[in-house]
Write an enzyme that holds these catalytic residues in place. Structure first.
Site, PDB file in Angstrom:
ATOM      1  CG  ASP A  67      10.224   7.769  10.612  1.00 53.78           C
ATOM      2  OD1 ASP A  67      10.341   8.928  11.249  1.00 53.78           O
ATOM      3  OD2 ASP A  67       9.277   7.127  10.589  1.00 53.78           O
ATOM      4  CD  GLU A 124      12.111   2.404  15.814  1.00 52.10           C
ATOM      5  OE1 GLU A 124      10.752   2.530  16.211  1.00 52.10           O
ATOM      6  OE2 GLU A 124      12.251   2.391  14.651  1.00 52.10           O
ATOM      7  NE  ARG A 129      -3.991  -1.764   2.576  1.00 49.57           N
ATOM      8  CZ  ARG A 129      -3.665  -2.879   2.849  1.00 49.57           C
ATOM      9  NH1 ARG A 129      -2.630  -3.483   3.044  1.00 49.57           N
ATOM     10  NH2 ARG A 129      -4.998  -3.827   3.027  1.00 49.57           N
ATOM     11  CG  ASP A 135       6.437  -6.313  -3.591  1.00 44.48           C
ATOM     12  OD1 ASP A 135       6.317  -7.834  -3.337  1.00 44.48           O
ATOM     13  OD2 ASP A 135       5.600  -5.614  -2.948  1.00 44.48           O
ATOM     14  CB  ALA A 185       6.620   7.237   8.524  1.00 46.79           C
ATOM     15  CB  ALA A 186       2.435   5.632  11.229  1.00 46.24           C
ATOM     16  CG  HIS A 223       8.828   4.433  14.256  1.00 45.04           C
ATOM     17  ND1 HIS A 223       9.255   3.318  14.512  1.00 45.04           N
ATOM     18  CD2 HIS A 223       7.638   4.319  13.279  1.00 45.04           C
ATOM     19  CE1 HIS A 223       8.231   2.317  13.723  1.00 45.04           C
ATOM     20  NE2 HIS A 223       7.460   3.109  13.037  1.00 45.04           N
ATOM     21  CB  ALA A 278      10.069  -0.092   5.866  1.00 41.39           C
TER      22      ALA A 278
HETATM   23  C1  MLT Z   1       3.075   1.003  12.018  1.00 44.02           C
HETATM   24  O1  MLT Z   1       3.658  -0.045  11.556  1.00 44.02           O
HETATM   25  O2  MLT Z   1       1.796   1.010  11.977  1.00 44.02           O
HETATM   26  C2  MLT Z   1       4.023   2.227  11.959  1.00 44.02           C
HETATM   27  O3  MLT Z   1       5.342   2.029  11.879  1.00 44.02           O
HETATM   28  C3  MLT Z   1       3.648   2.867  13.153  1.00 44.02           C
HETATM   29  C4  MLT Z   1       4.241   2.189  14.506  1.00 44.02           C
HETATM   30  O4  MLT Z   1       4.958   1.420  14.351  1.00 44.02           O
HETATM   31  O5  MLT Z   1       3.597   2.514  15.600  1.00 44.02           O
END
Ligand code: MLT
Length: 316
Positions: free
Chosen positions: A255, A260, A150, A170, A280-281, A278, A230
């Protein structure tokens, strides 16, 4: 009454679950593994993000657990085999943060091309330096995606409008749908050797762990730029740092990290590496979307016996 343990403290978007009389939700923010092992004993359901590792030990300690909900995409912090053996459903929300992650990737790509963080730092230090921050255009460059799920696909769609040539590796991608989005599927070695920018969008698994290492980097174009939103362990951080110091890789934007919060700062301290913790989301929209969806998935599981978004298949 179902007892649910949450190991993070953001309840935004979880209103429906919290007000449902059939559930008692308790928050224990970021427990240590020891605390977690003790806590988990009496809960029917678990709601997590990436702050805990649901190891085989934790699953073993759980006496009533039937459902693990991951408010996000990556389930690499859950031992799915151990959960399956104990007939525990593991569910996630795979699409909720796709756009956020794609947009952050693009932000990092532009930051790399135009050295935005460095120029910002310099001007904030009251230096009017235009000479050292001459950038490069993305137009006409080749973007190589590793992983065309996605997020990779949304990055590709957006970067086509920058007139980048988009290629991707992929093994599970559908070539027709890739073609419809203007993406050429290639072998991994072809992506390595042809891309000016390489952006990683694969899940972390035994195949991708350590995939970007000294041998892979040798196959890349001189001056390549690498982006990773990722999972950290897909990159060997020391190998990437060495490749940047030698000039083989001209920059990286990262990121996600091997640990972590990081324990080894080697990559973060390397020049020409842009970093974010981290994020990105982490947008308001994605967090609410994800919370609402995982809340519904959990409620439906316990109250209606409906299984949605499962990433494992225990015999129930
Ligand atoms: C996820 O896998 O949803 C993102 O990397 C965000 C997270 O790990 O919290």
């Amino acid at each position: 009454m179902y007892k649910i343990l949450m190991t993070y403290d953001n309840t935004e978007g979880l209103g429906a679950l919290l007000s449902n009389k059939e559930f008692q939700v308790e928050i224990h923010n970021k427990p240590s593994q020891e605390e977690f092992k003790e806590l988990i004993k009496c809960y029917d359901g678990l709601l997590i993000r990436s702050e805990v590792k649901v190891t085989a030990d934790i699953i073993e300690a759980a006496q009533n657990l039937k459902f693990i909900g991951r408010a996000g995409t990556g389930v690499d912090n859950v031992d799915k085999d151990a959960a399956t053996k104990k007939n525990i459903i593991v569910a996630n929300v795979p699409g909720g943060n796709t756009i956020s992650a794609a947009e952050h990737t693009i932000g990092l790509m532009l930051s790399l091309a135009r050295q935005i963080p460095e120029a910002y730092k310099s001007l904030k230090n009251k230096k009017w330096d235009r000479k050292n921050f001459v950038g490069t255009e993305l137009f006409g460059k080749t973007l190589g995606l590793i992983g065309l799920g996605r997020i990779g696909t949304e990055v590709a769609k957006r970067m086509s409008s920058f007139e980048m040539k988009v290629i991707a590796y992929d093994p599970f991608a559908n070539s027709e749908s890739a073609k419809n989005n203007g993406i050429e599927l290639k072998s991994l070695d072809d992506v390595f050797s042809q891309a000016d920018y390489i952006s990683i969008h694969s899940p972390l698994n035994d195949t991708t762990r350590g995939m970007i290492n000294v041998d892979a980097i040798k196959k890349m174009k001189d001056g390549v730029k690498i982006i990773n939103c990722a999972r950290g362990p897909i990159i060997n951080e020391k190998d990437l740092s060495d490749a940047i110091k030698s000039g083989k890789v001209s920059g990286a934007a990262v990121d996600v990290f091997a640990k972590e919060p990081p324990e080894d700062w080697i990559l973060i301290e390397t020049d020409n590496v842009i970093v974010t913790p981290h994020l990105a989301a982490s947008t308001q929209e994605a967090q609410v979307r994800i919370a609402e969806e995982i809340g519904d998935v959990l409620v439906d599981f316990f109250t209606k016996g409906l299984i949605r978004n499962a990433v494992n298949a225990p015999k129930l």
